[in-house]
Motif scaffolding. Structure first.
Motif: not given
Lengths: 428, 453, 570
Positions: C566, A207-208, A237, A244-245, A241
């Protein structure tokens, strides 16, 4: 008889699952028999009710407004507008947070992987941030190895379609995928399981690494669309994520087949079936039936590798799908319903089954059984074939779900009605 | 003299009698399965069900391995892509395909062709695979000296040797061999004669006709329950006898499952020939065939008729049953179980090969009639071991990745005992969670027979 | 008067491209114009049989001899277009023994290698033959991909300096008095590669000599200059099976008749054919009975065909020609020989010859003969080299067979790619970029599609005939879109969309004739994918009426932040 239930549903797509759930809600003991996997995995996962009229007018803003205009033979007319609404609410309850769109009667326009937009009544929450009526600027991300989604092309297509926002596309390499023919489920699994992948900056979680690949290409867009591969079991999820990133909303563009949103919808329905105590038998076909003296179906025969096992029930629901799901089959000189041989109207001459324009009014797309208002398939003389058999979903004829964008809606509405009535009658 | 110069009368060269097309393919690797590609409409549902493609992008999925690869073939082409060896033969694609493509048959045949044409017969891989798939041949030796075998297999040096020399993963513990095989127990117990007497006694007790030739089954126990888990086989015998069935235990070879999975079609053919002959005899004697291992019943029911053409193959396939399914259909199993009680919680995993037979919901459904029991289905994922697949060093990691979902769901469940019908799934379940794993027949035995044994 | 080109060839089929190559190799300046794509006429609408001559061994031995000679040449110069399948003339019990004997004798007379097989031996060669076949004659028939062969000729002609103009329809012949000196063409999108959506222009192309190689359309071209060219177009159906039920050409060994051949063609098998005279080669009925007859009659030879899946049917028109005065009524009886009509000799109009009749297998010999004739007119003395010099893709095929790497592809994909590309494989397939498969049915990768786009512009049908992409069992349902994606960004969105629509419609045209059983299910799935999932049938970009986006659901603002939250999974 050894295997006996109140209601037996044949077919495990949206219509079959909905019918089984509706029957179980009536207090019936329900068994669902499905031969192979349903065509849900081919479908986009959108719950469309009506996008265009049978005359091609649209996109329709409020589908419920237009149901009464459909021809008398249309499945929606058979069950009535109220039933369609009830079925949709029933779905909303089953789907919970996984689907959106129930805040309004208006259709949403969801961007497709071909760069067009499609009208739909409900949509997976994963697509929610991508709606075409939302004016935020959009970055679409495609991947070099996925040939069916070209993000820059889809972005220009959206603009050509008049979408009220600026769209831009980039094509990137998906971190962690080593073969050019990796399956869609492989991409999803990498993200689901946060597998470690090698990147220029060292080992990172999938994901990162994906977020890091995309981020430099963001030019202030507040939402980013990906082909629908952002996780399976942990899709929420994964999306959260990435969002968010990236500091932007993340959405999926439905693809298919194969379709992860379709698979997620299937999982959702099967979980609901399990919770409702429906007994699911999969991998085996229903190949025949026996009737009582009065012509009602006594039991059906399920083929288990050569052994025909009787399965008995009071009421039956046929939800075997259309030409794709093989609930309707055809030969050079006929189209037919293979289990009960219910009447399937069609022209004798197969050259009258199609028209020359590929997107014209295609007769073959309307093949299926014709039901009465109880959804009982009718024979050639318009009498019910069996008093205890109802039909739901794409096995029904008289409508073109592809042109109307009504496939999921018809399956829900007819599944809900057929299952509910079967359940009520069987547990009476 | 060239043929063209033959005198031209109406003579027909060669002879026509008794020529059947199937004889053109005495070897299965020459089977032409291209017409099977006719059923594929490319929907890729098979790919979405492939547990290997999901975790390993070196594997291009069943659609490519099956209908696509076959369709691209000319009669003279024999370059099967080596990725076919990554298929674990779980056969999920078979039950996924909405359009009746004979996927696993295509994979089995392609794999056999690959092994035949492209794999070196001198390679370590070939011999390792041959050994793994012929477990049945090695097991008798170990079973003769089970304690020694278990000791030797458990030695770290053996594990190391296995990995380095044979390519068998050192991460797994070899299954233990029982001190007495099932067949040993069966013979000691008096074989079929004893079973007939016990069945009669049970019928009398149940108020049925004492003579009932229809209540006769022949048990295909397979290798694992003979050598490693005879308690499963004994449970089957006791449950069936309790319900008034006379049990016969015919001669038998390996079902062939591990051989198909390794492309050792010739070994499988030899084994299948024995089994079809013996089981056809049993059917002739009025018995139906039941198996306690889901892969064994799968093999006999589906793979035999797809791959072989011995006399009686179809008949044997059509009269073979999963042991629980047979009772479910022929007895009022739910009625029998009413009022019985077993105190226990189980995390149930439906083996792929049970799923393939439409049996994935059966265990939970049947056992729910027992009081005090709690059986939780841990979902539809594959355990990942797929017989010999997960034993290979190169597949171990993939196998455990596939199993991850099942392990998690098992751990999420209340139960701390696992339940399944497949011996290798059972190994994987135990390996991944450390749980004790039992077989559905053992639970039925506890419910129906209880302390009676 | 200065001409634009020395020779102008009309028609981009096998004959025209063969002539263009032949003349270009002799140093003649050549321009070829074609109304549509290369092969669009009869060449792309044949069963792909590379004749051994066996089919003519009884009725037309001159043609038979020519066939076996050309057959042997094509194996050498066009190895990557030819599959040496071998062929069988199969006799069923009800077929006449006399004819079988005549066929065998005929083959021998024409030096066609022929061997008699028993029914059993024939079935060992082809297991799906009917159990009761009596015997067979084995001959060196082959299969040829007419698209690749024709394109290879055109590409090589270009390599020798020729100008090849596709999508350039002849709208007039330029005639001054009794001399034809060129044509006027209408370019669909301007000279050069076709670009969809670009408006066309017209152009006058003058030439010292014009060759009318338009086959069944030769009469229409002739009429532009008031010349009578008595072609008698005859249609024939070909039905494509999804897989190869046979790997050998299967002919029925009985006197002339319809539905008597099965040709293994690439990944498919093609059933043929009928023979019916039509008046207009562009407009004739394509009828159900023809398709049914292919299946029903050929099932007598190969019973599995009865249940097998067909993916489409297509019709071709033979450019039959009969010299005036013969008056044959049944087109089957019209000779398959070709005729060179020098309009100067015949009609007193100089500057043009027409070539009519003939068959695909002998295209090269025909091209050689007419090129000789043209050279004579022009005073060019160079001789023909087309029988010796290999076509692009067929140079050095031995190297290919000795084993070249698989370019990182799965072996069946690599094998098929190499079979199609021949000695061009390395040049086309070697890439550092990802090279995913674009068409899964036929195993066509991005690199090959891109190579074809480089050759042919935005025309996806031209990409199709070069690569076979979209010619497999889904008939483009799953890959048309992917092929169109490959046009972008070189071509813009509107061009890409138009190219996609054209290809998808073209695929449907042939698929309509196969709409039952699995192919009807496939059609419904394709329709659902394109209409339901992508909404291509109501694409707002293609509609004039603008969508009022503001009237539709723009998302539930009360839950909007949820996608940023989240969440705990499901």
């Amino acid at each position: 008889m050894a295997i006996s239930d109140d209601v037996l549903v044949i077919g495990g797509g949206i219509a079959g699952a909905t019918a089984a759930l509706a029957a179980a809600e009536e207090g019936a003991d329900v068994r669902l028999v499905t031969h192979k996997q349903s065509t849900l995995r081919n479908a986009s996962g959108l719950i469309d009710v009506l996008g265009y009229t049978h005359e091609g007018e649209g996109p329709i803003v409020d589908p419920f407004d237009r149901l009464e205009e459909l021809p008398e033979s249309h499945p929606y007319r058979r069950v009535g507008t109220e039933a369609v609404r009830e079925a949709l609410s029933f779905f909303d309850e089953v789907a919970g947070d996984a689907y959106a769109g129930d805040h309004t009667d208006a259709n949403a326009l969801v961007p497709t992987h071909g760069g067009t937009v499609k009208p739909t009544a409900r949509y997976p929450v994963s697509t929610a941030a991508g709606l075409a009526s939302d004016p935020r600027d959009t970055l679409l991300v495609g991947f070099e190895t996925l040939t069916d989604f070209d993000a820059p092309l889809a972005a220009s297509h959206l603009e050509a379609a008049g979408a009220p926002f600026a769209a831009r596309g980039v094509t990137l390499r998906f971190p962690g995928i080593v073969r050019d023919d990796a399956k869609l489920t492989r991409y999803a699994h990498l993200l689901d399981r946060e597998e470690p992948v090698e990147t220029a900056a060292g080992e990172r979680s999938a994901r990162e690494a994906l977020a890091a690949t995309v981020k430099p290409h963001l030019e202030g867009e507040s939402r980013v669309g990906f082909p629908a591969l952002l996780g399976d079991e942990f899709a929420d999820e994964v999306r959260a994520e990435l969002a968010d990133r990236l500091g932007a909303d993340v959405f999926e563009v439905p693809m298919g087949p194969p379709s992860l949103p379709g698979m997620r919808l299937e999982d959702l329905l099967y979980e609901a079936l399990e919770d409702a105590g429906v007994r699911v038998v999969s991998g085996v076909p229903v190949v025949g039936y026996e009737t009582d003296d009065d012509g009602t179906i006594d039991h059906v025969l399920v083929d288990r590798h050569g052994q025909e096992i009787p399965h008995e029930a009071g009421q039956y629901v046929l939800a075997t799908g259309g030409l794709v799901g093989k609930g309707v089959r055809s030969e050079r000189d006929r189209a037919f319903e293979p289990i009960f041989d219910c009447h399937v109207p069609h022209a004798d001459d197969r050259y009258d089954w199609f028209v020359d324009d590929v997107f014209g009014e295609q007769p073959y797309a309307r093949f299926g059984v014709v039901p009465d208002r109880e959804l009982r398939p009718l024979d050639a003389d318009e009498e019910p074939e069996f008093s205890n058999l109802r039909a739901a979903g794409a096995v029904l004829g008289g409508y073109d779900y592809a042109a109307e964008k009504s496939g999921a809606g018809v399956s829900l509405a007819t599944g809900y009605v057929a299952g509910g009535r079967a359940g009520a009658e069987a547990s009476r | 003299m060239s043929d063209a110069e033959r005198p031209m009368d109406d003579h027909v060269p060669g002879e026509e009698e008794g020529f059947e097309p199937i004889e053109v393919f005495p070897e299965a690797e020459e089977m032409d399965l291209r017409p099977g590609a006719d059923n594929c409409y490319k929907c890729s549902t098979c790919d979405t069900n492939c547990p290997v493609a999901e975790v390993d992008d070196e594997f291009p999925g069943p659609k490519f391995q099956g209908p696509e690869q076959w369709r691209l073939k000319r009669q003279s082409d024999h370059d099967i892509d080596d990725s076919v060896m990554k298929c674990s033969n779980c056969m999920r694609c078979d039950s996924a395909c909405p359009s009746e493509v004979p996927l696993s048959q295509m994979h089995n045949t392609a794999r056999a062709e690959y092994v035949e044409e492209n794999m070196s017969k001198l390679s370590r891989e070939y011999w390792r695979n041959r050994m793994l798939s012929n477990y049945r041949k090695l097991a008798p030796i170990a079973a003769t000296f089970p304690r020694t075998a278990n000791f030797v297999m458990g030695l770290s040096v053996t594990q190391w040797m296995g990995e380095k020399v044979m390519g068998i993963t050192g991460e797994r513990e070899f299954p233990e061999f029982a001190t007495q095989t099932f067949r040993g127990w069966w013979a000691e117990r008096g074989g079929n004669d004893t079973s007939r007497e016990r069945a009669r006694a049970a019928r009398a007790e149940r108020g049925e006709d004492v003579e009932n030739p229809r209540k006769r089954i022949a048990y295909f126990h397979g290798c694992y329950s003979n050598y490693n888990t005879p308690e499963v086989a004994k449970a089957l015998v006791r449950v069936y006898e309790h319900l008034g069935y006379e049990v016969m235990v015919p001669e038998q070879a390996c079902s062939g499952t591990p051989m198909f999975a390794n492309g050792m079609l010739e070994d499988a053919r030899l084994a299948a020939e024995t089994n079809v002959r013996e089981l056809a005899d049993a059917i002739e004697n009025g018995a139906d065939i039941v198996a306690s291992c889901s892969s064994c019943s799968m093999s006999i029911r589906q793979e035999y008729p797809e791959l072989f053409d011995f006399e009686g193959t179809e008949d044997v396939a059509a009269n073979t049953w999963d042991a629980v399914e047979y009772l479910r259909v022929h007895e009022d199993l739910k009625g029998e179980l009413e009022g019985t009680a077993v105190d226990g919680e189980f995390a149930y995993h439906a083996p792929c090969h049970a799923r393939n037979q439409g049996l994935d919901g059966q265990t939970v459904e049947v056992l729910s009639a027992i009081d005090g029991i709690d059986v939780e289905d841990v979902g539809d994922s594959c355990s990942g071991i797929s017989g010999t697949y997960g034993w290979k060093e190169e597949n171990y990691e993939t196998s455990m990745k596939i199993g991850e979902e099942m392990f998690e769901h098992m751990e999420d469940a209340e139960a701390t005992t696992g339940l399944t019908e497949c011996p290798t799934c059972s190994m994987q379940m135990g390996h991944g969670t450390g749980y004790e794993i039992t077989h559905t027949l053992e639970v039925l035995e506890a419910a129906l027979v209880g302390a009676e044994r | 008067m200065a001409h634009d080109t020395e020779v102008l060839v009309l028609g981009g089929g096998s004959t025209g491209c063969g002539i263009a190559r032949d003349l270009a190799m002799r140093g003649v300046e050549v321009t070829l114009v074609e109304r549509g794509n290369l092969t669009d006429g009869t060449t792309g609408r044949m069963h792909g049989l590379l004749h051994s001559g066996g089919r003519y061994a009884v009725s037309d031995q001159a043609s038979a001899v020519e066939c076996i000679e050309e057959n042997e040449i094509l194996r050498e110069i066009a190895g990557h277009c030819v599959e040496t399948t071998g062929g069988l003339f199969v006799q069923r019990p009800e077929d006449p023994d006399d004819y079988f004997r005549e066929k065998l004798e005929g083959c021998r007379d024409c030096d066609i290698p022929a061997r008699v097989l028993s029914g059993r031996e024939a079935r060992e060669v082809e297991p799906y033959l009917a159990e009761d076949v009596k015997r067979a004659i084995q001959v060196p028939d082959g299969a040829v991909d007419p698209f690749r062969l024709c394109v290879a000729n055109a590409v090589d002609a270009e390599n020798y300096g020729a100008r090849i103009e596709t999508h350039a329809e002849v709208i007039d012949l330029l005639r001054e008095g009794d001399d034809i000196y060129g044509v006027e063409v209408r370019h669909e999108s301007g000279p050069g590669k076709r670009t969809h959506g670009t408006p066309g222009t017209t152009e006058e192309i003058t030439a010292e000599y014009v060759v009318n190689a338009t086959g069944a359309w030769a009469g229409q071209i002739g009429a532009m200059a008031d010349l009578d060219v008595e072609v008698r177009p005859s249609k024939g159906v070909m039905t494509i099976m999804n897989v190869r039920q046979v790997d050998t050409v299967i002919n029925r060994c009985r006197p002339k008749g319809d539905a008597d051949i099965v040709v293994p063609h690439e990944t498919t098998a093609i059933l043929g054919t009928t023979d019916e005279e039509v008046t207009d080669p562009d407009d004739y009925p394509e009828e159900q009975w023809e398709v049914d007859m292919m299946i029903d009659t050929l099932s007598e030879l190969v019973p599995i065909l009865e249940e097998a899946r067909t993916i489409r049917s297509f019709w071709g028109v033979r450019p039959l020609y009969e010299p005036p005065g013969r008056g044959t009524t049944d087109p089957t009886d019209i000779t398959r020989d070709f005729f060179l009509l020098d309009h100067e000799e015949r009609d007193g109009v100089s500057g043009m010859s027409s070539i009519v009749g003939g068959k695909f297998t002998t295209y090269r010999a025909m091209a050689e003969e007419i090129s000789n004739h043209v050279c004579e007119q022009l005073g060019v003395r160079a001789s023909c080299a087309t029988a010796e010099e290999a076509l692009p893709g067929s140079e050095n095929l031995a190297v290919l067979e000795e084993g070249m790497d698989d370019f990182g592809l799965r072996s069946p994909i690599a094998r098929r790619s190499k079979q199609r590309l021949g000695s061009r494989s390395q040049e086309v397939l070697e890439t550092d970029e990802p090279n995913p498969v674009v068409c899964q049915c036929e195993g066509v990768t991005r690199a090959e599609v891109q190579d074809a786009i480089d050759q042919s512009g935005s025309d996806l049908n031209a990409v199709r005939i070069r690569t076979r992409a979209s010619m497999g069992n889904c008939q483009g349902g799953f890959c048309c879109q992917n092929m169109a994606n490959e046009l972008h960004p070189e071509y813009d969105e509107a061009t890409t969309r138009e190219a996609l629509d054209e290809l998808f419609q073209e695929r449907w045209k042939g698929e309509r004739h196969a709409l039952w059983g699995e192919q009807l299910s496939q059609a419904m799935l394709n329709y659902a994918l394109h209409a339901t999932t992508m909404n291509r049938d109501n694409d707002p970009a293609s509609h004039t009426e603008a969508v009022d986006y503001g009237a539709f659901d723009s998302g539930d603002s009360s839950v909007r932040p949820s996608s940023r939250r989240r969440s705990g999974g499901d």
